[in-house]
Write an enzyme that holds these catalytic residues in place. Structure first.
Site, PDB file in Angstrom:
ATOM      1  N   PHE A   1       0.818  -1.223   0.000  1.00 14.43           N
ATOM      2  CA  PHE A   1       0.000   0.000   0.000  1.00 14.43           C
ATOM      3  C   PHE A   1       0.846   1.264   0.000  1.00 14.43           C
ATOM      4  CE2 PHE A   1       0.980  -0.065   4.536  1.00 14.43           C
ATOM      5  CZ  PHE A   1       1.117   1.288   4.809  1.00 14.43           C
TER       6      PHE A   1
ATOM      7  N   LYS B   1      -1.261  -7.051  -9.203  1.00 14.01           N
ATOM      8  CA  LYS B   1      -2.243  -7.117  -8.099  1.00 14.01           C
ATOM      9  C   LYS B   1      -1.803  -6.074  -7.070  1.00 14.01           C
ATOM     10  CE  LYS B   1      -3.184  -8.333  -4.392  1.00 14.01           C
ATOM     11  NZ  LYS B   1      -3.561  -7.331  -3.356  1.00 14.01           N
TER      12      LYS B   1
ATOM     13  N   GLU C   1      -4.971  -3.699  -1.837  1.00 15.69           N
ATOM     14  CA  GLU C   1      -6.399  -3.381  -1.763  1.00 15.69           C
ATOM     15  C   GLU C   1      -6.668  -2.116  -0.939  1.00 15.69           C
ATOM     16  OE1 GLU C   1      -4.657  -5.838  -0.510  1.00 15.69           O
ATOM     17  OE2 GLU C   1      -5.791  -7.101   0.882  1.00 15.69           O
ATOM     18  N   ARG C   2      -5.627  -1.620  -0.214  1.00 18.47           N
ATOM     19  CA  ARG C   2      -5.814  -0.363   0.534  1.00 18.47           C
ATOM     20  C   ARG C   2      -5.675   0.851  -0.384  1.00 18.47           C
ATOM     21  NH1 ARG C   2      -6.832  -3.272   3.968  1.00 18.47           N
ATOM     22  NH2 ARG C   2      -5.483  -4.735   5.039  1.00 18.47           N
TER      23      ARG C   2
ATOM     24  N   SER D   1       5.258  -7.024   3.362  1.00 17.80           N
ATOM     25  CA  SER D   1       5.825  -7.363   4.673  1.00 17.80           C
ATOM     26  C   SER D   1       6.565  -8.708   4.602  1.00 17.80           C
ATOM     27  CB  SER D   1       4.703  -7.435   5.702  1.00 17.80           C
ATOM     28  OG  SER D   1       3.763  -8.408   5.305  1.00 17.80           O
TER      29      SER D   1
ATOM     30  N   CYS E   1       9.620   1.564   3.540  1.00 13.93           N
ATOM     31  CA  CYS E   1      10.510   0.450   3.865  1.00 13.93           C
ATOM     32  C   CYS E   1      11.941   0.929   4.026  1.00 13.93           C
ATOM     33  CB  CYS E   1      10.453  -0.622   2.790  1.00 13.93           C
ATOM     34  SG  CYS E   1      11.160  -0.065   1.244  1.00 13.93           S
TER      35      CYS E   1
ATOM     36  N   GLU F   1       9.070  -4.098  13.124  1.00 15.40           N
ATOM     37  CA  GLU F   1       9.001  -2.978  12.184  1.00 15.40           C
ATOM     38  C   GLU F   1       7.732  -2.209  12.553  1.00 15.40           C
ATOM     39  OE1 GLU F   1       7.841  -3.863   8.113  1.00 15.40           O
ATOM     40  OE2 GLU F   1       9.047  -2.200   7.374  1.00 15.40           O
TER      41      GLU F   1
HETATM   42  P1  NAD Z   1       1.473  -6.633   3.078  1.00 14.35           P
HETATM   43  O1  NAD Z   1       2.481  -7.718   3.143  1.00 14.35           O
HETATM   44  O2  NAD Z   1       0.366  -6.621   4.067  1.00 14.35           O
HETATM   45  O3  NAD Z   1       0.758  -6.619   1.640  1.00 14.35           O
HETATM   46  C1  NAD Z   1       1.498  -6.632   0.441  1.00 14.35           C
HETATM   47  C2  NAD Z   1       0.679  -7.336  -0.629  1.00 14.35           C
HETATM   48  O4  NAD Z   1       0.449  -8.688  -0.233  1.00 14.35           O
HETATM   49  C3  NAD Z   1      -0.677  -6.714  -0.886  1.00 14.35           C
HETATM   50  O5  NAD Z   1      -0.921  -6.686  -2.269  1.00 14.35           O
HETATM   51  C4  NAD Z   1      -1.646  -7.647  -0.172  1.00 14.35           C
HETATM   52  O6  NAD Z   1      -2.905  -7.722  -0.792  1.00 14.35           O
HETATM   53  C5  NAD Z   1      -0.947  -8.980  -0.234  1.00 14.35           C
HETATM   54  N1  NAD Z   1      -1.248  -9.816   0.936  1.00 14.35           N
HETATM   55  C6  NAD Z   1      -1.462  -9.382   2.203  1.00 14.35           C
HETATM   56  N2  NAD Z   1      -1.717 -10.439   3.009  1.00 14.35           N
HETATM   57  C7  NAD Z   1      -1.650 -11.547   2.243  1.00 14.35           C
HETATM   58  C8  NAD Z   1      -1.811 -12.945   2.513  1.00 14.35           C
HETATM   59  N3  NAD Z   1      -2.082 -13.392   3.727  1.00 14.35           N
HETATM   60  N4  NAD Z   1      -1.666 -13.801   1.487  1.00 14.35           N
HETATM   61  C9  NAD Z   1      -1.381 -13.361   0.250  1.00 14.35           C
HETATM   62  N5  NAD Z   1      -1.226 -12.052  -0.064  1.00 14.35           N
HETATM   63  C10 NAD Z   1      -1.352 -11.154   0.927  1.00 14.35           C
HETATM   64  O7  NAD Z   1       2.300  -5.253   3.108  1.00 14.35           O
HETATM   65  P2  NAD Z   1       1.730  -3.768   3.195  1.00 14.35           P
HETATM   66  O8  NAD Z   1       1.193  -3.527   4.568  1.00 14.35           O
HETATM   67  O9  NAD Z   1       0.867  -3.470   2.044  1.00 14.35           O
HETATM   68  O10 NAD Z   1       3.096  -2.941   2.991  1.00 14.35           O
HETATM   69  C11 NAD Z   1       3.960  -2.614   4.029  1.00 14.35           C
HETATM   70  C12 NAD Z   1       5.132  -3.560   4.115  1.00 14.35           C
HETATM   71  O11 NAD Z   1       5.820  -3.576   2.860  1.00 14.35           O
HETATM   72  C13 NAD Z   1       6.175  -3.146   5.127  1.00 14.35           C
HETATM   73  O12 NAD Z   1       6.623  -4.284   5.811  1.00 14.35           O
HETATM   74  C14 NAD Z   1       7.284  -2.535   4.279  1.00 14.35           C
HETATM   75  O13 NAD Z   1       8.565  -2.572   4.869  1.00 14.35           O
HETATM   76  C15 NAD Z   1       7.223  -3.402   3.081  1.00 14.35           C
HETATM   77  N6  NAD Z   1       7.835  -2.765   1.921  1.00 14.35           N
HETATM   78  C16 NAD Z   1       9.016  -3.291   1.470  1.00 14.35           C
HETATM   79  C17 NAD Z   1       9.652  -2.704   0.394  1.00 14.35           C
HETATM   80  C18 NAD Z   1      10.939  -3.277  -0.142  1.00 14.35           C
HETATM   81  O14 NAD Z   1      11.301  -2.978  -1.277  1.00 14.35           O
HETATM   82  N7  NAD Z   1      11.642  -4.092   0.622  1.00 14.35           N
HETATM   83  C19 NAD Z   1       9.076  -1.579  -0.230  1.00 14.35           C
HETATM   84  C20 NAD Z   1       7.867  -1.090   0.256  1.00 14.35           C
HETATM   85  C21 NAD Z   1       7.247  -1.701   1.331  1.00 14.35           C
END
Ligand code: NAD
Length: 499
Positions: A149, A173, A176-177, A226, A281, A384
């Site tokens: 998101f 994909k 969704e937020r 994450s 991140c 985090e």
């Molecule tokens: P998230 O892991 O909750 O969601 C990321 C994606 O995964 C979304 O599209 C979501 O729909 C999907 N998802 C969520 N739960 C799922 C599940 N149980 N099964 C399958 N798919 C699922 O992350 P977020 O809250 O959207 O983003 C924040 C996180 O992203 C932080 O931890 C941040 O550090 C990380 N991030 C990392 C980088 C990098 O390049 N390393 C860059 C930006 C953000």
């Protein structure tokens, strides 16, 4: 209420699964839209259509594909403000910061204008008698990206631009937020000349993600989000024989040496710790001053800077420093972690709890928070936080500070502030973190390098964007060609050198 669907075969379509989730205005706490959550059948349809479109796209010569990328970049520039508005509206970040979100994605699109050069193979003339050897980079086919998101424009662009420039079709994909920006980007890509079906935006939750991970046609998955989800996606994609690169969470430390310019270090910490409400991140969430004197002087400089920060909705003007968190759940989690820091004995120097903004009382705001005397056993250090919370871990000397960074399970970014070149060089060389800043707090590499962390911040091979993206989204074929004029050699059953 606004209903957000998908982008399939060059147009917006409504979801047919009957499942939706709410999209909030984080500043007011109100539901402003609902987004469709794709069913397995909708995912199958999107992939089947992408597979058809990919054949013609891969056969389009790289120069023509690059021209569409050039046009796409121009359209992103044209619509910069509209895209930034869409980012701020769902994420809550300020408009200048949202423009940066679009800009850092645009820079990757700009590098992809040079895709024909990046896609060149290699050749050895006369590798043996009458033998030439050459390699070529070919697209994988249909690939997928699953994005978080927190950068609704930048990360989808990091994924779609190189994958598509390399001749693949992409299933995106988005989170969704924050689903709307990807649909706007898809519209612009079409306007730039991208054939229908080459980019499909399928909104959804775990059902859509699992549809991607198990789909036999999808060849590669790029994930950003994450760490627990990154690990899950990496394992399931790999078990299904897909190429996968999954970028996860972070806990980025900044070491402040006694010889550092402390005013500059404090400015950097405020920007890197609290910008975008800490929802980056590459945010710095841990300050590691070396020596008690450095720590005291740093805290003394941080407090007035932090207390001056203006928190508010993005609509309140450009002097707002940061906005709300993305959801009520994120707000509750961050407030809970601040409470745990107090309970576990950290010194709360600036308390961001209880912030109320007139007219926005139900917004998901948390004020800037500073902790001192944090230790590695505390929850606020281990997790985090992904909120506007900066922890200070005091360190006795440089080696102790370096060890703290090295022992942390994450390895996305890190920084050192110092006036000493030897210390800076030693740090850059020894630290086990993927992206290092020297007197630079958020060392996101420019678009012609590649981005990626180490340890639990990344799973799989190769980094994202830049040269690595072209390696990730292509497979190499190597051809050994022999032409017989002037060669007398008969059949041989031995495996032997070519000469
Ligand atoms: P998230 O892991 O909750 O969601 C990321 C994606 O995964 C979304 O599209 C979501 O729909 C999907 N998802 C969520 N739960 C799922 C599940 N149980 N099964 C399958 N798919 C699922 O992350 P977020 O809250 O959207 O983003 C924040 C996180 O992203 C932080 O931890 C941040 O550090 C990380 N991030 C990392 C980088 C990098 O390049 N390393 C860059 C930006 C953000």
């Amino acid at each position: 209420m606004e209903e957000i669907g998908h982008w399939i075969n060059g147009k917006r379509v409504a979801g047919t699964s009957g499942r939706f989730t709410e999209v909030f205005n984080p500043a007011t706490g109100e539901v402003q839209a609902r987004v469709a959550l794709a069913s397995p059948a909708e995912m199958d349809h999107a992939v089947a259509e992408a597979a058809k479109a990919q054949v013609g796209w891969a056969a389009t010569n790289p120069q023509r594909r690059a021209r569409i990328i050039v046009a796409f970049a121009a359209l992103i520039n044209r619509d910069m403000d509209k895209l930034a508005q869409a980012v701020s509206r769902e994420h809550g970040k300020t408009l200048p910061d949202a423009r940066g979100d679009v800009q850092r994605g645009l820079e990757v699109v700009e590098v992809c204008m040079g895709a024909p050069a990046m896609l060149k193979g290699e050749m050895t003339d006369s590798a043996g008698p009458g033998i030439d050897l050459y390699s070529m980079r070919q697209p994988l086919g249909v690939v997928a990206a699953i994005t978080p998101f927190n950068f609704p424009a930048m990360i989808p662009l990091w994924k779609m631009a190189p994958a598509i420039a390399a001749g693949n079709a992409m299933i995106l994909k988005p989170s969704e937020r924050t689903p709307s920006t990807s649909l706007l980007l898809a519209e612009l890509f079409k306007e730039a000349g991208l054939p229908d079906g080459v980019l499909q935006v399928v909104n959804g939750d775990k059902t859509a993600v699992d549809g991607i991970l198990d789909h036999p046609v999808i060849q590669a998955v790029g994930f950003v989000g994450s760490t627990p989800i990154a690990q899950y996606i990496y394992a399931r994609a790999a078990a299904n024989g897909k190429r996968a690169q999954c970028f996860g969470g972070a806990k980025n430390h900044m070491i402040i040496m006694p010889d550092a310019d402390l005013d500059k270090a404090a400015d950097a910490l405020v920007g890197a710790g609290f910008g975008a409400a800490g929802e980056r991140c590459m945010a710095i969430s841990v300050a590691v001053p070396v020596g008690e004197k450095t720590a005291d002087a740093l805290i003394e400089r941080l407090v007035p800077r932090i207390e001056k920060l203006k928190v508010g909705p993005y609509t309140a003007g450009d002097d707002v420093d940061f906005g709300p968190l993305v959801t009520k759940a994120a707000q509750d989690r961050v407030l809970g972690l601040i409470g745990s820091g107090v309970d576990q004995g950290a010194k709360l120097v600036v308390d961001g709890r209880g912030l109320k903004i007139q007219g926005y009382e139900n917004g998901f705001f948390v004020g800037p928070t500073l902790f001192d005397r944090v230790t590695p056993e505390m929850e606020i250090y281990k997790q985090e936080i992904f909120g506007p919370v900066l922890s200070t871990v005091r360190s006795g000397n440089y080696e102790e500070a370096l060890k703290l960074v090295m022992d942390n399970e994450y390895g996305n970014g890190t920084a050192i502030f110092t006036a000493d070149g030897d210390t800076a060089r030693d740090f850059a060389s020894r630290v086990n973190v993927g992206m290092v800043g020297i007197n630079f707090p958020i060392p996101v590499p420019l678009a012609y390098y590649s981005f990626g962390g180490w340890k639990k911040s990344a799973f799989g091979d190769l980094n994202q964007y830049g040269p690595d993206a072209f390696r990730f989204y292509t497979k190499t074929k190597t051809v050994t060609a022999r032409w017989f004029s002037g060669i007398k050699e008969g059949a041989s059953l031995n495996f032997k050198a070519l000469d």
